[in-house]
Write an enzyme that holds these catalytic residues in place. Sequence first.
Site, PDB file in Angstrom:
ATOM      1  N   CYS B  86      50.559  33.940  30.244  1.00 25.89           N
ATOM      2  CA  CYS B  86      50.896  33.590  31.629  1.00 25.89           C
ATOM      3  C   CYS B  86      51.034  32.075  31.784  1.00 25.89           C
ATOM      4  CB  CYS B  86      49.845  34.178  32.566  1.00 25.89           C
ATOM      5  SG  CYS B  86      50.424  34.276  34.271  1.00 25.89           S
ATOM      6  N   HIS B 203      49.037  40.039  30.875  1.00 27.38           N
ATOM      7  CA  HIS B 203      47.673  39.621  30.517  1.00 27.38           C
ATOM      8  C   HIS B 203      46.961  40.645  29.637  1.00 27.38           C
ATOM      9  CE1 HIS B 203      47.081  36.126  33.212  1.00 27.38           C
ATOM     10  NE2 HIS B 203      47.972  36.713  33.971  1.00 27.38           N
ATOM     11  N   GLU B 205      44.294  40.298  27.977  1.00 24.09           N
ATOM     12  CA  GLU B 205      42.828  40.190  28.094  1.00 24.09           C
ATOM     13  C   GLU B 205      42.297  40.969  29.295  1.00 24.09           C
ATOM     14  OE1 GLU B 205      44.940  38.064  29.173  1.00 24.09           O
ATOM     15  OE2 GLU B 205      44.191  37.046  30.963  1.00 24.09           O
TER      16      GLU B 205
END
Lengths: 83, 234
Positions: B86, B203, B205
């Site tokens: 990002c 994302h 994560e």
Amino acid sequence: MIRANIYVTLKKGVLDPQGEAVSRSLQVMGYQGVQEVRIGKFIQIVLDSDDPEAAGRQLEEMSDKLLANPVIEDFRIEIVAGE
Amino acid sequence: MKFGVVVFPGSNCDADCYHVIRNVAQQDVEYIWHQQHDVKGFDALVLPGGFSYGDYLRTGAIARFSPVMPAVIEFARRGGPVIGICNGFQILLEAGLLPGAMLRNRSLTFICETVNLRVNRTDTMFTNRYAKDQILQIPIAHGEGNYYCDNDTLKRLQDNQQILFTYCDSEGRETEEANPNGSVANIAGIINEQGNVLGMMPHPERCSEPILGGSDGLGIFLSVIDWCQGVSRK
């Protein structure tokens, strides 16, 4: 002292979603002649310098490195006043 | 193996990355403050998401000149794995480690939703844990994720197979409707020519353990770990 105006604009052909939204809004408001709106940035810089040529070179470098992204943007430097 | 998570003022996904690497992937990890001048001792770097420097001027533009960046660039040039997620992707673009630039989302809105991604290659250090054309569900959360590059650059990306992830529908088709932000060629993630620098808007994560609703993102971290340990064994 040298004062400069720097205009950062999106390159031709690069989509400007902000400009398009503003353009639509202007049309909705009744401004019928609006053909296109492109939104850019206007940056004012004051330099502690009395050499317009050297200042120009420095501003060019600043614009190229940081103020504009050459992938999507063009810039134009205008030295407005040296006192 | 030891990961470094680079923290800029305004990064806000650093702790998520740290958590996944340490507690889910079970690897060593340390934060690297943006004012550090070297990245010695790290085997892989993550540039996390967030709003570095408040996204002032352009996303990633100011972070790109942080004191740590010359070391990050040198690390990448030497072939070290670098993942930009990002805002991290935006910083890698500004730094010239990846080609192209980000524009405002086509819709002008900040988009926070889970999207489908197609894995286009599995022979890379970032995707070897996936199957070719596998469809991943990974969230995006950005206002400027509309990837732009000129036609020549796009052709190079395609010819060199640098487009790792594309936005797709549930069948894997890269349709206009499945493109959340207007990115050129539905691009969600790319690698550099050497294949050691990945930038992606989604994302991973945020979806690396089932308790968060999915773990499709974990494969990226595990791929890097497998790749590095495989290389180190040779």
